[in-house]
Write a protein that holds these residues in place. Structure first.
Motif, PDB file in Angstrom:
ATOM      1  N   LEU A 148       0.687  -1.220   0.103  1.00 62.86           N
ATOM      2  CA  LEU A 148       0.124   0.054  -0.009  1.00 62.86           C
ATOM      3  C   LEU A 148       1.034   1.287   0.017  1.00 62.86           C
ATOM      4  O   LEU A 148       0.651   2.411  -0.655  1.00 62.86           O
ATOM      5  N   CYS A 149       1.976   1.090   0.795  1.00 59.13           N
ATOM      6  CA  CYS A 149       2.978   2.338   0.736  1.00 59.13           C
ATOM      7  C   CYS A 149       3.350   2.606  -0.640  1.00 59.13           C
ATOM      8  O   CYS A 149       3.766   3.679  -1.124  1.00 59.13           O
ATOM      9  N   GLY A 150       3.811   1.440  -1.275  1.00 56.76           N
ATOM     10  CA  GLY A 150       4.406   1.467  -2.764  1.00 56.76           C
ATOM     11  C   GLY A 150       3.418   1.958  -3.608  1.00 56.76           C
ATOM     12  O   GLY A 150       3.691   2.685  -4.555  1.00 56.76           O
ATOM     13  N   LEU A 151       2.110   1.641  -3.397  1.00 57.69           N
ATOM     14  CA  LEU A 151       1.196   2.359  -4.408  1.00 57.69           C
ATOM     15  C   LEU A 151       0.939   4.088  -4.279  1.00 57.69           C
ATOM     16  O   LEU A 151       0.730   4.565  -5.148  1.00 57.69           O
ATOM     17  N   VAL A 152       1.200   4.353  -3.011  1.00 62.48           N
ATOM     18  CA  VAL A 152       1.195   5.856  -2.864  1.00 62.48           C
ATOM     19  C   VAL A 152       2.608   6.258  -3.397  1.00 62.48           C
ATOM     20  O   VAL A 152       2.324   7.354  -4.247  1.00 62.48           O
ATOM     21  N   ALA A 153       3.529   5.628  -2.934  1.00 64.47           N
ATOM     22  CA  ALA A 153       4.844   6.046  -3.749  1.00 64.47           C
ATOM     23  C   ALA A 153       4.740   6.143  -5.296  1.00 64.47           C
ATOM     24  O   ALA A 153       5.147   7.033  -6.075  1.00 64.47           O
ATOM     25  N   LEU A 154       4.177   5.054  -5.759  1.00 62.27           N
ATOM     26  CA  LEU A 154       4.031   5.112  -7.392  1.00 62.27           C
ATOM     27  C   LEU A 154       3.070   6.109  -8.034  1.00 62.27           C
ATOM     28  O   LEU A 154       3.483   6.754  -8.743  1.00 62.27           O
ATOM     29  N   ALA A 155       2.196   6.539  -7.171  1.00 64.74           N
ATOM     30  CA  ALA A 155       1.152   7.717  -7.493  1.00 64.74           C
ATOM     31  C   ALA A 155       2.060   8.945  -7.422  1.00 64.74           C
ATOM     32  O   ALA A 155       1.997   9.725  -8.355  1.00 64.74           O
TER      33      ALA A 155
END
Length: 135
Positions: free
Chosen positions: A122-129
């Motif tokens: 989930l943190c990675g999805l935020v970082a990707l965005a």
């Protein structure tokens, strides 16, 4: 005609040293619990554990963005899994010294690693965005 999709990158291309370091950084949460930092004062429960969780999430996400991880979701999912494994190893290593250090049953161990990997993803999805918004 060439294929427009880039070839799949293997696991060897992930920043493993940073992944392990991020997993180890998250050990601040259980270490502060073991040392009694959450028993009172400014880090007393529930403020301390929540604050440390937010700090870990911010550090993980910021690291992925600042270092421009090419695969932030996978990288931070592995950081979460690394934290889960390291926390279990910490617990196991403290069993001879702390009466309250009980090893969870195997399903609990698996759930701990999976939950933390999901949190990292989930943190990675935020970082990707955030990375996609950068020029």
């Amino acid at each position: 005609m060439t294929d427009p999709t880039p070839p799949r990158q293997g696991l060897g291309t992930l920043p493993w040293a940073v992944i392990i370091a991020l997993g180890a950084f998250a050990l601040l949460r259980p270490v502060l619990s073991i040392t009694g930092a959450y028993d009172g004062g400014p880090l007393g429960k529930p403020v301390g554990p929540i604050l440390l969780t937010v700090v870990v999430i911010l550090v993980w996400t910021a690291t992925a963005v600042v270092r421009r991880f090419p695969r932030p979701v996978e990288s931070l999912a592995f950081a979460g899994a690394a934290y889960g494994v390291l926390a279990l190893l910490l617990n196991l290593s403290l069993q001879p010294f702390l009466a309250g250090a009980e090893l969870p049953p195997v399903p609990g161990m698996v759930a701990m690693v999976v939950f933390n990997a999901a949190q990292g993803a989930l943190c990675g999805l935020v970082a990707l965005a955030l990375l996609r918004r950068q020029p």
